[in-house]
Design an enzyme around this catalytic site. Structure first.
Site, short mmCIF file in Angstrom:
data_model
loop_
_atom_site.label_atom_id
_atom_site.label_comp_id
_atom_site.label_asym_id
_atom_site.label_seq_id
_atom_site.Cartn_x
_atom_site.Cartn_y
_atom_site.Cartn_z
N TYR A 110 -1.18 -0.59 10.02
CA TYR A 110 -1.35 -1.38 9.56
C TYR A 110 -0.33 -1.06 8.23
O TYR A 110 -0.26 -1.93 7.53
CB TYR A 110 -2.60 -0.42 9.00
CG TYR A 110 -3.22 -1.26 7.23
CD1 TYR A 110 -2.91 -2.89 6.70
CD2 TYR A 110 -2.97 0.05 6.70
CE1 TYR A 110 -3.44 -2.79 5.47
CE2 TYR A 110 -2.65 -0.63 5.52
CZ TYR A 110 -3.37 -1.78 4.69
OH TYR A 110 -3.23 -1.75 3.40
N SER B 123 1.06 -1.99 0.34
CA SER B 123 0.38 -0.15 -0.14
C SER B 123 0.74 1.39 0.11
O SER B 123 1.62 1.22 0.84
CB SER B 123 -1.11 0.00 1.32
OG SER B 123 -1.82 1.32 1.39
N LYS C 237 3.11 -3.69 6.99
CA LYS C 237 2.89 -4.01 5.15
C LYS C 237 4.75 -3.40 5.14
O LYS C 237 4.56 -4.76 3.99
CB LYS C 237 1.97 -2.44 4.35
CG LYS C 237 0.67 -3.08 3.95
CD LYS C 237 -0.14 -4.02 3.28
CE LYS C 237 -0.89 -4.70 3.42
NZ LYS C 237 -1.61 -5.70 2.52
P1 NAD Z 1 -11.27 -6.61 1.61
O1 NAD Z 1 -11.54 -6.95 3.01
O2 NAD Z 1 -12.15 -6.27 0.62
O3 NAD Z 1 -10.32 -7.99 0.86
C1 NAD Z 1 -9.75 -9.14 1.75
C2 NAD Z 1 -9.45 -10.22 1.93
O4 NAD Z 1 -9.13 -10.92 2.29
C3 NAD Z 1 -11.12 -10.33 2.29
O5 NAD Z 1 -12.49 -10.95 1.62
C4 NAD Z 1 -11.31 -11.14 4.21
O6 NAD Z 1 -12.34 -11.98 3.82
C5 NAD Z 1 -9.75 -12.33 3.32
N1 NAD Z 1 -9.00 -12.53 4.44
C6 NAD Z 1 -8.67 -12.12 5.32
N2 NAD Z 1 -7.79 -12.26 6.24
C7 NAD Z 1 -8.20 -13.43 6.44
C8 NAD Z 1 -7.24 -14.92 6.14
N3 NAD Z 1 -6.59 -14.71 7.68
N4 NAD Z 1 -7.64 -15.57 5.86
C9 NAD Z 1 -8.15 -16.15 4.67
N5 NAD Z 1 -8.78 -14.44 4.12
C10 NAD Z 1 -8.08 -13.68 4.59
O7 NAD Z 1 -10.21 -5.41 1.24
P2 NAD Z 1 -9.83 -5.27 -0.56
O8 NAD Z 1 -9.50 -3.51 -0.43
O9 NAD Z 1 -10.04 -5.24 -1.12
O10 NAD Z 1 -8.16 -4.97 -0.18
C11 NAD Z 1 -6.59 -6.58 -0.18
C12 NAD Z 1 -6.16 -6.11 0.14
O11 NAD Z 1 -5.00 -4.81 -0.82
C13 NAD Z 1 -5.02 -6.28 1.67
O12 NAD Z 1 -3.77 -6.53 1.56
C14 NAD Z 1 -5.52 -4.67 1.73
O13 NAD Z 1 -3.92 -4.10 3.13
C15 NAD Z 1 -4.17 -4.20 0.56
N6 NAD Z 1 -4.71 -2.90 -0.08
C16 NAD Z 1 -5.89 -1.94 -0.08
C17 NAD Z 1 -6.31 -0.65 -0.60
C18 NAD Z 1 -7.48 -0.36 -0.46
O14 NAD Z 1 -7.83 1.16 -0.58
N7 NAD Z 1 -8.99 -0.89 -0.46
C19 NAD Z 1 -5.01 -0.31 -0.78
C20 NAD Z 1 -4.27 -0.42 -0.77
C21 NAD Z 1 -3.86 -2.15 -0.03
C1 WQD Z 2 -9.90 9.90 1.86
C2 WQD Z 2 -9.30 11.18 1.54
C3 WQD Z 2 -9.62 12.61 3.77
C4 WQD Z 2 -13.12 10.43 4.29
C5 WQD Z 2 -6.70 4.94 3.53
C6 WQD Z 2 -5.72 4.40 3.65
C7 WQD Z 2 -5.27 2.92 3.57
C8 WQD Z 2 -5.40 2.53 2.13
C9 WQD Z 2 -6.91 3.35 1.62
C10 WQD Z 2 -5.32 0.68 2.65
C11 WQD Z 2 -8.47 12.43 2.92
C12 WQD Z 2 -11.01 12.31 2.94
C13 WQD Z 2 -11.51 10.24 3.81
C14 WQD Z 2 -13.84 11.31 4.99
C15 WQD Z 2 -13.16 12.59 4.01
N1 WQD Z 2 -6.15 1.75 1.81
N2 WQD Z 2 -11.92 11.53 3.85
N3 WQD Z 2 -14.16 12.90 5.01
O1 WQD Z 2 -6.48 8.26 3.90
O2 WQD Z 2 -5.81 8.69 1.40
O3 WQD Z 2 -6.26 6.27 2.36
O4 WQD Z 2 -7.73 3.72 2.17
O5 WQD Z 2 -4.05 0.16 2.03
O6 WQD Z 2 -3.85 2.48 3.81
O7 WQD Z 2 -5.48 5.40 5.39
O8 WQD Z 2 -8.14 7.10 1.57
O9 WQD Z 2 -11.05 7.50 1.28
O10 WQD Z 2 -9.75 7.47 3.93
O11 WQD Z 2 -9.61 9.74 2.71
O12 WQD Z 2 -12.48 14.10 4.49
O13 WQD Z 2 -15.37 10.77 5.56
O14 WQD Z 2 -11.04 12.12 1.66
O15 WQD Z 2 -8.80 13.13 4.69
O16 WQD Z 2 -7.95 13.45 2.33
P1 WQD Z 2 -6.94 7.56 2.31
P2 WQD Z 2 -9.15 7.93 2.13
#
Ligand code: NAD
Ligand code: WQD
Length: 334
Positions: free
Chosen positions: A148, A124, A152
Site C-alpha cells: 500500500y 500518506s 503511494k
Molecule cells: P475510503 O475508503 O473511505 O475512501 C476512498 C473512496 O474511494 C471510497 O469511497 C471508495 O469507494 C472509492 N474508490 C476506491 N477505488 C476507487 C476507484 N477505482 N474508482 C472510484 N472510486 C474508488 O478511504 P479514506 O480513509 O477516505 O482515504 C482516502 C484517501 O486518503 C485514500 O487514497 C487513502 O489511501 C488516503 N489516506 C487515508 C488515510 C486514513 O487513515 N484514512 C491516511 C493516509 C492516506
Molecule cells: C495506531 C496505533 C497500533 C489498532 C495506519 C496505516 C497508515 C495510515 C493510517 C493510510 C498503533 C495501535 C491499532 C488496534 C492497537 N493509513 N493499535 N490495536 O498503524 O499508524 O497507520 O492507518 O494511509 O498507512 O498503516 O494507525 O490506527 O492502525 O494504529 O494497539 O486494534 O494503535 O499498533 O500503535 P497506523 P492505526
C-alpha cells in the site's frame, strides 16, 4: 470554480466535499462505492444545503473518465480514490498496484487530454516507514514497508515526473498522518465495512459494545508507556488542509509535498484514557503481540504546511474523540 473529488463518498473525501461546498466551490464526485455508501452523498447535501454532481463510476474505466471531463468544466482535481488497507495490500499486491496506480494513471491521462493540470493528491505518512528522525520532515527518506505504502510512493514519483515533462502542471502531494473523528453534525464519519484495522474506530466499537475488548499491539516500544505513539488529527482539519492546498495549486505551478499532522503524539494508552473520559465508558483491553510493520513513533513536523500553505490543525484530541463517539452513537444501529 468546479472541483472533481475522486473518492468523494469515502471517509476523508466526504469531509472535503463538505468544506468545498461550504466555501462555495462546485463539487463533482466520482466514486465506485467499493468502500462507501450512496447515503453519504445525500448527507453531504444535507449538511451543506447544497447540490453536487455524483458519478457512480470507477477510475479504471477510462471511457467514463473521459466523458466526465468532456461534460464538465473542471478546474482542479482532489484525488482520494483508492484502496488503503495495509494488511490487504500484503495479501493482494497486484490488486493494490492496479487499483491505486493504474487508476491514477488513467486520471492523469484524462487530465492531460482535457487540459486540467491542477491536482491535490492523498498520500500518506506510511511512505516514511520507520523514519530515523521524529518529528518527520518532508525531505525524510521514503521507505514504505508494505505494498500500500509503495503504491503511494510510486504515485508521488509519477506526479513529479509528470510535472518535469510539462511545467504547466501544479500538484500538491499531501501526506496525512492519522486522521480520526467525524463531522461535528454526526452525519458523516468513518464507516469500516468489517472489523476495523485502525485504533480509533476499534475503540469506538468497543465503547458501543460491538466489540468486546481492544487488543493493544505491543507494550515494549521505546516510548514512555511502551505503546505506539501517533499523530492523530481531526478529519475536518485535514479537509481544510485540502482547501489551502487547492488555493496553492490554483495560484502557482510546480509540485510540492506537505505533511498534514498536528505535531503532537499520543500513545495507545493515552487514547484509551481520553476516550474513556469523553464517553464515560471503560474500554477493556489486553496486550497482544506487536503488529508486523508497526513503528514506535510516527509524528509530523507540520512546519512546512504552516509556512507555505498557511494551514495548521486546530482541533484537540478530546474534540477528535468526542466527534468520533458522537458519530458512533448516531450510526451504531446501522
Ligand atoms: P475510503 O475508503 O473511505 O475512501 C476512498 C473512496 O474511494 C471510497 O469511497 C471508495 O469507494 C472509492 N474508490 C476506491 N477505488 C476507487 C476507484 N477505482 N474508482 C472510484 N472510486 C474508488 O478511504 P479514506 O480513509 O477516505 O482515504 C482516502 C484517501 O486518503 C485514500 O487514497 C487513502 O489511501 C488516503 N489516506 C487515508 C488515510 C486514513 O487513515 N484514512 C491516511 C493516509 C492516506
Ligand atoms: C495506531 C496505533 C497500533 C489498532 C495506519 C496505516 C497508515 C495510515 C493510517 C493510510 C498503533 C495501535 C491499532 C488496534 C492497537 N493509513 N493499535 N490495536 O498503524 O499508524 O497507520 O492507518 O494511509 O498507512 O498503516 O494507525 O490506527 O492502525 O494504529 O494497539 O486494534 O494503535 O499498533 O500503535 P497506523 P492505526
Amino acid at each position: 470554480m468546479s472541483i472533481l473529488v475522486t473518492g468523494g463518498a469515502g471517509y476523508i473525501g466526504s469531509h472535503i466535499s463538505v468544506e468545498l461546498l461550504n466555501s462555495n466551490y462546485d463539487v463533482i464526485i466520482i466514486d465506485n462505492l467499493c468502500n462507501s455508501k450512496i447515503e453519504t452523498i445525500r448527507r453531504i447535501k444535507e449538511i451543506t444545503g447544497k447540490g453536487l454532481k455524483f458519478y457512480h463510476k470507477d477510475l479504471l474505466d477510462q471511457n467514463s473518465l473521459d466523458l466526465l471531463f468532456q461534460m464538465n468544466n473542471i478546474d482542479a482535481v482532489i484525488h482520494l480514490a483508492g484502496l488503503k488497507a495495509v494488511g490487504e495490500s500484503v495479501q493482494f499486491p497486484l490488486m493494490y498496484y492496479r487499483k491505486n496506480i493504474v487508476s491514477t494513471m488513467n486520471l492523469c491521462e484524462a487530465m492531460q487530454t482535457h487540459n486540467v493540470k491542477r491536482l491535490v493528491f492523498s498520500s500518506s505518512a506510511t511512505v516514511y516507514g520507520a523514519a530515523a528522525r521524529v518529528p518527520i520532515q518532508e525531505d525524510e527518506i521514503i521507505q514504505p514497508t508494505n505494498p500500500y505504502g509503495r503504491t503511494k510512493a510510486i504515485i508521488e514519483q509519477m506526479l513529479y515526473d509528470q510535472y518535469t515533462s510539462d511545467k504547466s502542471w501544479s500538484i500538491a502531494i499531501l501526506r496525512y498522518f492519522n486522521p480520526i473523528g467525524a463531522h461535528a453534525s454526526g452525519l458523516i464519519g468513518e464507516d469500516p465495512k468489517s472489523i476495523p484495522n485502525n485504533l480509533l474506530p476499534y475503540i469506538s466499537q468497543v465503547a458501543s459494545g460491538k466489540l468486546k475488548k481492544l487488543n493493544i499491539y505491543g507494550r515494549d516500544y521505546q516510548t514512555p508507556d511502551g505503546t505506539g505513539i501517533r499523530d492523530y488529527l481531526h478529519v475536518t482539519d485535514l479537509a481544510k488542509g485540502h482547501l489551502r492546498a487547492l488555493e496553492k495549486v490554483m495560484s502557482s505551478t510546480g509540485t510540492d509535498t506537505y505533511n498534514l499532522g498536528t505535531g503532537n503524539g499520543y500513545s495507545v494508552l493515552d487514547m484509551i484514557l481520553v476516550f474513556e473520559k469523553i464517553s464515560g465508558i471503560p474500554i477493556p483491553f489486553q496486550f497482544v503481540e506487536n503488529r508486523q510493520g508497526d513503528v514506535a513513533i510516527s509524528l509530523a513536523s507540520p512546519e512546512k504546511s504552516k509556512i507555505i500553505l498557511g494551514w495548521a490543525a486546530e482541533k484537540g484530541i478530546e474534540e477528535m474523540c468526542r466527534d468520533a463517539w458522537h458519530w458512533e452513537l448516531n450510526n451504531s444501529s446501522e
